[in-house]
Design a protein around this motif. Sequence first.
Motif, PDB file in Angstrom:
ATOM      1  N   SER A 436      -4.735  -5.703  -5.652  1.00  0.00           N
ATOM      2  CA  SER A 436      -3.584  -5.996  -6.495  1.00  0.00           C
ATOM      3  C   SER A 436      -2.462  -6.480  -5.579  1.00  0.00           C
ATOM      4  O   SER A 436      -2.015  -5.741  -4.703  1.00  0.00           O
ATOM      5  CB  SER A 436      -3.160  -4.730  -7.233  1.00  0.00           C
ATOM      6  N   ARG A 437      -2.061  -7.720  -5.764  1.00  0.00           N
ATOM      7  CA  ARG A 437      -1.105  -8.375  -4.862  1.00  0.00           C
ATOM      8  C   ARG A 437      -1.441  -8.084  -3.394  1.00  0.00           C
ATOM      9  O   ARG A 437      -0.600  -7.694  -2.604  1.00  0.00           O
ATOM     10  CB  ARG A 437       0.339  -7.989  -5.202  1.00  0.00           C
ATOM     11  N   GLY A 438      -2.688  -8.300  -3.057  1.00  0.00           N
ATOM     12  CA  GLY A 438      -3.110  -8.232  -1.659  1.00  0.00           C
ATOM     13  C   GLY A 438      -3.454  -6.847  -1.151  1.00  0.00           C
ATOM     14  O   GLY A 438      -4.012  -6.703  -0.073  1.00  0.00           O
ATOM     15  N   ARG A 439      -3.142  -5.809  -1.930  1.00  0.00           N
ATOM     16  CA  ARG A 439      -3.460  -4.444  -1.476  1.00  0.00           C
ATOM     17  C   ARG A 439      -4.688  -3.909  -2.196  1.00  0.00           C
ATOM     18  O   ARG A 439      -4.802  -4.046  -3.414  1.00  0.00           O
ATOM     19  CB  ARG A 439      -2.318  -3.494  -1.796  1.00  0.00           C
ATOM     20  N   LEU A 440      -5.542  -3.248  -1.435  1.00  0.00           N
ATOM     21  CA  LEU A 440      -6.712  -2.642  -2.050  1.00  0.00           C
ATOM     22  C   LEU A 440      -6.280  -1.505  -2.983  1.00  0.00           C
ATOM     23  O   LEU A 440      -5.498  -0.638  -2.591  1.00  0.00           O
ATOM     24  CB  LEU A 440      -7.646  -2.076  -0.980  1.00  0.00           C
ATOM     25  N   VAL A 441      -6.783  -1.559  -4.190  1.00  0.00           N
ATOM     26  CA  VAL A 441      -6.554  -0.467  -5.137  1.00  0.00           C
ATOM     27  C   VAL A 441      -7.864   0.290  -5.336  1.00  0.00           C
ATOM     28  O   VAL A 441      -7.892   1.515  -5.389  1.00  0.00           O
ATOM     29  CB  VAL A 441      -6.048  -1.005  -6.494  1.00  0.00           C
ATOM     30  N   ILE A 442      -8.941  -0.471  -5.457  1.00  0.00           N
ATOM     31  CA  ILE A 442     -10.279   0.116  -5.481  1.00  0.00           C
ATOM     32  C   ILE A 442     -11.018  -0.437  -4.265  1.00  0.00           C
ATOM     33  O   ILE A 442     -11.082  -1.660  -4.082  1.00  0.00           O
ATOM     34  CB  ILE A 442     -11.044  -0.262  -6.775  1.00  0.00           C
ATOM     35  N   ASP A 443     -11.539   0.447  -3.431  1.00  0.00           N
ATOM     36  CA  ASP A 443     -12.227   0.040  -2.211  1.00  0.00           C
ATOM     37  C   ASP A 443     -13.674   0.520  -2.279  1.00  0.00           C
ATOM     38  O   ASP A 443     -13.936   1.705  -2.112  1.00  0.00           O
ATOM     39  CB  ASP A 443     -11.509   0.643  -0.993  1.00  0.00           C
ATOM     40  N   ASP A 444     -14.566  -0.401  -2.574  1.00  0.00           N
ATOM     41  CA  ASP A 444     -15.986  -0.081  -2.682  1.00  0.00           C
ATOM     42  C   ASP A 444     -16.223   1.181  -3.532  1.00  0.00           C
ATOM     43  O   ASP A 444     -16.910   2.108  -3.124  1.00  0.00           O
ATOM     44  CB  ASP A 444     -16.586   0.078  -1.276  1.00  0.00           C
ATOM     45  N   GLY A 445     -15.606   1.184  -4.705  1.00  0.00           N
ATOM     46  CA  GLY A 445     -15.842   2.272  -5.647  1.00  0.00           C
ATOM     47  C   GLY A 445     -14.964   3.503  -5.474  1.00  0.00           C
ATOM     48  O   GLY A 445     -15.166   4.507  -6.144  1.00  0.00           O
ATOM     49  N   ARG A 446     -13.988   3.438  -4.561  1.00  0.00           N
ATOM     50  CA  ARG A 446     -13.052   4.566  -4.389  1.00  0.00           C
ATOM     51  C   ARG A 446     -11.647   4.110  -4.740  1.00  0.00           C
ATOM     52  O   ARG A 446     -11.245   3.015  -4.330  1.00  0.00           O
ATOM     53  CB  ARG A 446     -13.032   5.028  -2.927  1.00  0.00           C
ATOM     54  N   TYR A 447     -10.888   4.946  -5.403  1.00  0.00           N
ATOM     55  CA  TYR A 447      -9.499   4.596  -5.712  1.00  0.00           C
ATOM     56  C   TYR A 447      -8.629   4.829  -4.471  1.00  0.00           C
ATOM     57  O   TYR A 447      -8.601   5.946  -3.936  1.00  0.00           O
ATOM     58  CB  TYR A 447      -8.976   5.434  -6.882  1.00  0.00           C
ATOM     59  N   VAL A 448      -7.959   3.788  -4.023  1.00  0.00           N
ATOM     60  CA  VAL A 448      -7.086   3.918  -2.847  1.00  0.00           C
ATOM     61  C   VAL A 448      -5.672   3.403  -3.155  1.00  0.00           C
ATOM     62  O   VAL A 448      -4.894   3.141  -2.250  1.00  0.00           O
ATOM     63  CB  VAL A 448      -7.678   3.157  -1.629  1.00  0.00           C
ATOM     64  N   GLY A 449      -5.399   3.226  -4.456  1.00  0.00           N
ATOM     65  CA  GLY A 449      -4.084   2.705  -4.849  1.00  0.00           C
ATOM     66  C   GLY A 449      -3.025   3.789  -4.852  1.00  0.00           C
ATOM     67  O   GLY A 449      -3.278   4.931  -4.457  1.00  0.00           O
ATOM     68  N   GLN A 450      -1.848   3.391  -5.292  1.00  0.00           N
ATOM     69  CA  GLN A 450      -0.736   4.334  -5.370  1.00  0.00           C
ATOM     70  C   GLN A 450       0.013   4.104  -6.649  1.00  0.00           C
ATOM     71  O   GLN A 450       0.219   2.951  -7.035  1.00  0.00           O
ATOM     72  CB  GLN A 450       0.244   4.073  -4.235  1.00  0.00           C
ATOM     73  N   LYS A 451       0.461   5.190  -7.269  1.00  0.00           N
ATOM     74  CA  LYS A 451       1.287   4.983  -8.448  1.00  0.00           C
ATOM     75  C   LYS A 451       2.620   4.380  -8.007  1.00  0.00           C
ATOM     76  O   LYS A 451       3.125   4.687  -6.930  1.00  0.00           O
ATOM     77  CB  LYS A 451       1.444   6.267  -9.245  1.00  0.00           C
ATOM     78  N   GLY A 452       3.127   3.514  -8.829  1.00  0.00           N
ATOM     79  CA  GLY A 452       4.380   2.855  -8.490  1.00  0.00           C
ATOM     80  C   GLY A 452       4.218   1.543  -7.751  1.00  0.00           C
ATOM     81  O   GLY A 452       5.189   0.822  -7.559  1.00  0.00           O
ATOM     82  N   GLN A 453       2.967   1.238  -7.350  1.00  0.00           N
ATOM     83  CA  GLN A 453       2.730  -0.045  -6.683  1.00  0.00           C
ATOM     84  C   GLN A 453       2.847  -1.221  -7.657  1.00  0.00           C
ATOM     85  O   GLN A 453       3.167  -2.336  -7.278  1.00  0.00           O
ATOM     86  CB  GLN A 453       1.323  -0.029  -6.102  1.00  0.00           C
ATOM     87  N   GLY A 454       2.556  -0.943  -8.918  1.00  0.00           N
ATOM     88  CA  GLY A 454       2.629  -1.997  -9.931  1.00  0.00           C
ATOM     89  C   GLY A 454       4.066  -2.379 -10.218  1.00  0.00           C
ATOM     90  O   GLY A 454       4.945  -1.522 -10.272  1.00  0.00           O
ATOM     91  N   GLN A 455       4.295  -3.671 -10.391  1.00  0.00           N
ATOM     92  CA  GLN A 455       5.651  -4.176 -10.645  1.00  0.00           C
ATOM     93  C   GLN A 455       5.780  -4.726 -12.057  1.00  0.00           C
ATOM     94  O   GLN A 455       4.813  -5.238 -12.626  1.00  0.00           O
ATOM     95  CB  GLN A 455       5.971  -5.320  -9.663  1.00  0.00           C
ATOM     96  N   PHE A 456       6.996  -4.655 -12.576  1.00  0.00           N
ATOM     97  CA  PHE A 456       7.287  -5.257 -13.881  1.00  0.00           C
ATOM     98  C   PHE A 456       7.220  -6.777 -13.765  1.00  0.00           C
ATOM     99  O   PHE A 456       7.741  -7.364 -12.808  1.00  0.00           O
ATOM    100  CB  PHE A 456       8.673  -4.836 -14.369  1.00  0.00           C
ATOM    101  N   LEU A 457       6.587  -7.409 -14.738  1.00  0.00           N
ATOM    102  CA  LEU A 457       6.450  -8.857 -14.765  1.00  0.00           C
ATOM    103  C   LEU A 457       7.324  -9.430 -15.877  1.00  0.00           C
ATOM    104  O   LEU A 457       7.076  -9.183 -17.057  1.00  0.00           O
ATOM    105  CB  LEU A 457       4.992  -9.240 -15.035  1.00  0.00           C
ATOM    106  N   ALA A 458       8.355 -10.176 -15.489  1.00  0.00           N
ATOM    107  CA  ALA A 458       9.116 -10.941 -16.475  1.00  0.00           C
ATOM    108  C   ALA A 458       8.277 -12.170 -16.803  1.00  0.00           C
ATOM    109  O   ALA A 458       7.910 -12.927 -15.904  1.00  0.00           O
ATOM    110  CB  ALA A 458      10.474 -11.333 -15.911  1.00  0.00           C
ATOM    111  N   ARG A 459       7.934 -12.347 -18.063  1.00  0.00           N
ATOM    112  CA  ARG A 459       6.997 -13.407 -18.431  1.00  0.00           C
ATOM    113  C   ARG A 459       7.699 -14.654 -18.945  1.00  0.00           C
ATOM    114  O   ARG A 459       8.788 -14.587 -19.500  1.00  0.00           O
ATOM    115  CB  ARG A 459       6.032 -12.883 -19.497  1.00  0.00           C
ATOM    116  N   GLY A 460       7.043 -15.785 -18.733  1.00  0.00           N
ATOM    117  CA  GLY A 460       7.513 -17.056 -19.279  1.00  0.00           C
ATOM    118  C   GLY A 460       6.899 -17.268 -20.658  1.00  0.00           C
ATOM    119  O   GLY A 460       6.352 -16.354 -21.277  1.00  0.00           O
ATOM    120  N   GLN A 461       6.970 -18.497 -21.118  1.00  0.00           N
ATOM    121  CA  GLN A 461       6.491 -18.768 -22.476  1.00  0.00           C
ATOM    122  C   GLN A 461       4.995 -19.061 -22.518  1.00  0.00           C
ATOM    123  O   GLN A 461       4.378 -19.402 -21.506  1.00  0.00           O
ATOM    124  CB  GLN A 461       7.260 -19.942 -23.057  1.00  0.00           C
TER     125      GLN A 461
END
Length: 466
Positions: A436-461
Motif C-alpha cells: 500500500s503506497r510502497g509499504r508492505l501490508v501483507i508479506d507472504d501471507g503475514r500482516y505487517v501493516g499498521q493502523k493509521g497508515q491509510g490516508q484519506f483520499l479526496a476524490r475527483g469526478q
Amino acid sequence: MRTLVRGGTVVNATGARAADVLVEDERVIAVVAPGAALVGNFADGATVIDASGRLVLPGAVDVHTHMELPFGGTHASDTFETGTKAAAWGGTTTIVDFAVQRKGEPMRAGLDAWLAKAEGNCAIDYGFHMIVSDVNEQTCKEMDALVGEGITSFKLFMAYPGVFYSTDGEILRAMQQARGSGATIMMHAENGIAIDVLVAEALARGETAPRFHGTTRPNLLEAEATARAVALAKLTGAPLYIVHLSTTGALEAVREARSQGQNAFAETCPQYLFLSSDDLAREGFEGAKYVCSPPLRPREHQANLWRGLRTDDLSVVSTDHCPFCFKEQKELGRGDFSKIPNGLPGVEHRVDLTYQGVLAGELTLPRWVEVNSATPARMFGLYPKKGVIAPGSDADIVIYDPAAKQVISATTHHMNVDYSAYEGKELTGRVRSVLSRGRLVIDDGRYVGQKGQGQFLARGQNQYLI
Ligand SMILES: [Zn+2]
C-alpha cells in the motif's frame, strides 16, 4: 525506499504481460521488460519481491463498504481498523465507505463524524461517499461544498422509509444539484414503500422466517425502482450509479439507458454472483446469515449478471460489506425477519471470488482487474493514482498466486464477524503479498501493516461521463 517486484505477470485492465515493477517511496516509477538493464542497478539496496509464477495486480478498490454503520439498533461489526485490515488480506488497498448525514443534521456533521472514525485507524487508503437522508435547500448547497472537498458522490435510497428513504421529489431535487456540480448520484433502487406493505402483510400471516425477507422484496420492485431512477436521472441529466444490482430486470433498465448514451452505471456484488435465495431459505434461523438488501435472488439471475459484467452494463464489482455477527446481531430478528440487520461480510473475498469467474471463463484476466480496480477508481475519481500499475501511480500492488488453494471459513478469515457466508467454499487463487503506497501490508501471507497508515483520499469526478 525502493522495492522491486521481479519476475511476475503484470495485469492491468489493458492487458497482461511479463514485467518487473520498480517502486520508489510511495509510487511506481517504471514497469519494464523482465531483467532490463535498468533493473540490475535499481535492485541494489532495494527490497526485492520475487513474483515468479505470480500475477502482479493493481490493488483492488472497493467502492461500497459500511464499516461501523449504525443500522437497526446495532452497528456493523467491523471497525475501520478491523475492516481495512481484512480488506488488505484480500488484496483491496482502497475502500470508499459511506458517511451518513442523519435526518435533521447538516451533511458536514456526518462527514466530520465519519472522518473521525477512520482517522488514524485504517491500514489502507480510504475515501467517502455521502449518504443523504434529508434533501432540502441547505443540504443541496452542502452537496456542492463537499464536492470541493473530495466527496464527489452522494447516495440516496428509494428503500428504507423512515430511515434513509427519499421521495421521488427529493431525489429529483438532489439530482438537479448533482447535474450542476457533476457529482454522481448513487442509488439504492428498491421500492421501499411497496416493500413495507408486503412485509406487514407477511408478518400478519405469521411468515416470520428469514426467507420471507426475500419474498417481500421481489425482483419487480428492484426493476421498477431502477427504471424510475434512470428516468429521473435522464430528466435531470445527473450521472447515476445503481448500487448492488441483483436482478435481470434491473440490469435491463441500466442496459437500455446505456444504449441511449445516458450517464448510467451499475455495480453488482459477489453475493449476487455466488449465493442465492436457496441460502436465504436455509433451515431454521440459518438464513439470517444471508439477509441483505436487495435480497439474494434465484440462481437463474447469476448468468445474466456475469454477462452484464462482460458487456460492461455492470461496470464494477463491490462488496457492500456490512457485517453483523450471527450471535446477538442477526439474532435480533428471531421471530421477525424484518428485525434482522441487513448486510453481509465480504470485504476480504471479492478478489478471490471473482477470480473463480476467470477460471470459469466468465471474465478475462484484464476484465477481472478492470471490474475490481481500474473501473471503480475511474468511476469515483481516483484514477490513475489508484487502479493501475503504471509510472506515477501509487504503489498499491498485489502479488497473487493463481494456483494456490484455500477454503473460506470464519475460523480463518480476518473480518470481525462470527460467520462466513461462504463457509467451506473451496477456492483457487490467493493473495500472497500486498503493498500500500510502497509499504508492505501483507508479506507472504503475514500482516505487517499498521493502523493509521491509510490516508484519506479526496476524490475527483467520475471519469466516464459523456
Ligand atoms: Zn450499502
